[in-house]
Design a protein around this motif. Structure first.
Motif, PDB file in Angstrom:
ATOM      1  N   SER A 224       0.850  -1.190   0.000  1.00  0.00           N
ATOM      2  CA  SER A 224       0.000   0.000   0.000  1.00  0.00           C
ATOM      3  C   SER A 224       0.885   1.240   0.000  1.00  0.00           C
ATOM      4  CB  SER A 224      -0.923   0.010   1.228  1.00  0.00           C
ATOM      5  OG  SER A 224      -0.153  -0.012   2.415  1.00  0.00           O
ATOM      6  N   VAL A 225       0.276   2.370  -0.213  1.00  0.00           N
ATOM      7  CA  VAL A 225       0.962   3.655  -0.112  1.00  0.00           C
ATOM      8  C   VAL A 225       0.244   4.445   0.976  1.00  0.00           C
ATOM      9  CG1 VAL A 225       1.579   5.785  -1.310  1.00  0.00           C
ATOM     10  CG2 VAL A 225       1.653   3.615  -2.538  1.00  0.00           C
ATOM     11  N   HIS A 226       1.009   4.891   1.980  1.00  0.00           N
ATOM     12  CA  HIS A 226       0.444   5.636   3.107  1.00  0.00           C
ATOM     13  C   HIS A 226       1.122   6.988   3.229  1.00  0.00           C
ATOM     14  CE1 HIS A 226      -2.063   2.594   4.999  1.00  0.00           C
ATOM     15  NE2 HIS A 226      -1.078   1.721   4.854  1.00  0.00           N
ATOM     16  N   ASP A 227       0.394   7.947   3.779  1.00  0.00           N
ATOM     17  CA  ASP A 227       1.051   9.218   4.102  1.00  0.00           C
ATOM     18  C   ASP A 227       1.592   9.142   5.519  1.00  0.00           C
ATOM     19  OD1 ASP A 227      -0.985  10.001   5.930  1.00  0.00           O
ATOM     20  OD2 ASP A 227      -2.071  11.090   4.388  1.00  0.00           O
ATOM     21  N   SER A 228       2.455  10.088   5.851  1.00  0.00           N
ATOM     22  CA  SER A 228       3.145  10.049   7.150  1.00  0.00           C
ATOM     23  C   SER A 228       2.166  10.176   8.318  1.00  0.00           C
ATOM     24  CB  SER A 228       4.216  11.117   7.221  1.00  0.00           C
ATOM     25  OG  SER A 228       3.676  12.382   6.936  1.00  0.00           O
TER      26      SER A 228
ATOM     27  N   ASP B  41      -0.946   8.913   8.481  1.00  0.00           N
ATOM     28  CA  ASP B  41      -1.508   7.573   8.694  1.00  0.00           C
ATOM     29  C   ASP B  41      -0.520   6.676   9.440  1.00  0.00           C
ATOM     30  OD1 ASP B  41      -3.786   8.243   7.269  1.00  0.00           O
ATOM     31  OD2 ASP B  41      -3.140   7.261   5.418  1.00  0.00           O
TER      32      ASP B  41
ATOM     33  N   PRO C   8       5.914  13.147   1.590  1.00  0.00           N
ATOM     34  CA  PRO C   8       4.482  13.060   1.880  1.00  0.00           C
ATOM     35  C   PRO C   8       3.915  11.641   1.911  1.00  0.00           C
ATOM     36  CG  PRO C   8       4.839  13.894  -0.336  1.00  0.00           C
ATOM     37  CD  PRO C   8       6.185  13.786   0.308  1.00  0.00           C
ATOM     38  N   THR C   9       4.451  10.721   1.102  1.00  0.00           N
ATOM     39  CA  THR C   9       3.917   9.359   1.081  1.00  0.00           C
ATOM     40  C   THR C   9       5.046   8.331   1.093  1.00  0.00           C
ATOM     41  OG1 THR C   9       3.842   9.291  -1.337  1.00  0.00           O
ATOM     42  CG2 THR C   9       1.836  10.026  -0.194  1.00  0.00           C
TER      43      THR C   9
ATOM     44  N   GLN D 158       5.889   4.016   0.300  1.00  0.00           N
ATOM     45  CA  GLN D 158       5.487   2.696  -0.158  1.00  0.00           C
ATOM     46  C   GLN D 158       5.679   1.748   1.025  1.00  0.00           C
ATOM     47  OE1 GLN D 158       6.803   1.548  -4.207  1.00  0.00           O
ATOM     48  NE2 GLN D 158       7.731   3.601  -4.285  1.00  0.00           N
ATOM     49  N   CYS D 159       4.636   0.964   1.318  1.00  0.00           N
ATOM     50  CA  CYS D 159       4.625   0.135   2.526  1.00  0.00           C
ATOM     51  C   CYS D 159       4.269  -1.313   2.188  1.00  0.00           C
ATOM     52  CB  CYS D 159       3.569   0.640   3.503  1.00  0.00           C
ATOM     53  SG  CYS D 159       3.632   2.380   3.858  1.00  0.00           S
TER      54      CYS D 159
END
Length: 142
Positions: free
Chosen positions: A27-31, A33, A48-49, A51-52
């Motif tokens: 997923s891709v999350h922002d800091s 989240d 800003p985002t 990759q997780c």
């Protein structure tokens, strides 16, 4: 997801003690989240985002597992040779240096546990970007 597509992963274990399955969710999350989910990120991480990957093995293993992550190079703000993986240990973030394949868009790291993993630049790269940005601002002001 397997390797060959963005977010794909693969794990190789040094020793499996109890059979199980390996899987990882990309997923891709922002800091913001990530801070809510796991606590504050290290101060040097300001993009800003992220990759997780949330990785899990349902069995038991001894020693290390080598995990290969396929990342999306689109929009990276730093050189691929400067990538690292940040790993949540359950109480703190740990930086894992790895082997990078910029042609295949993969990074491989060794770990002794599974949990969230984030793709990040090495801290020195961020410092150089910040210094370069400041130099550009000074130049514009003159």
């Amino acid at each position: 997801l397997g390797l060959g597509q963005t977010g794909g992963t693969q794990a190789t274990f040094s020793s499996i003690v109890g059979d199980g399955s390996f899987f990882a969710e990309y997923s891709v999350h922002d800091s913001t989240d990530l801070a809510v989910l796991y606590g504050a990120l290290p101060d040097h991480l300001t993009q800003p985002t992220f990759q997780c990957w949330q990785a899990e093995f349902t069995g038991e293993f001894a020693g290390v597992a080598t995990v290969e992550f396929q990342y999306d190079p689109t929009g990276l703000e730093w050189a691929e040779e400067n990538l690292q993986i940040l790993h949540w240990t359950g109480s703190a973030w740990e930086t894992l240096s790895g082997t990078i394949d910029p042609l295949g868009n993969t990074i491989s790291v060794d770990t002794t546990s599974f949990s969230p993993f984030l793709l990040i630049p090495e801290p020195a790269t961020l410092s150089l970007l910040a210094i370069g940005g400041l130099a550009m601002l000074r130049r514009k002001q003159k």
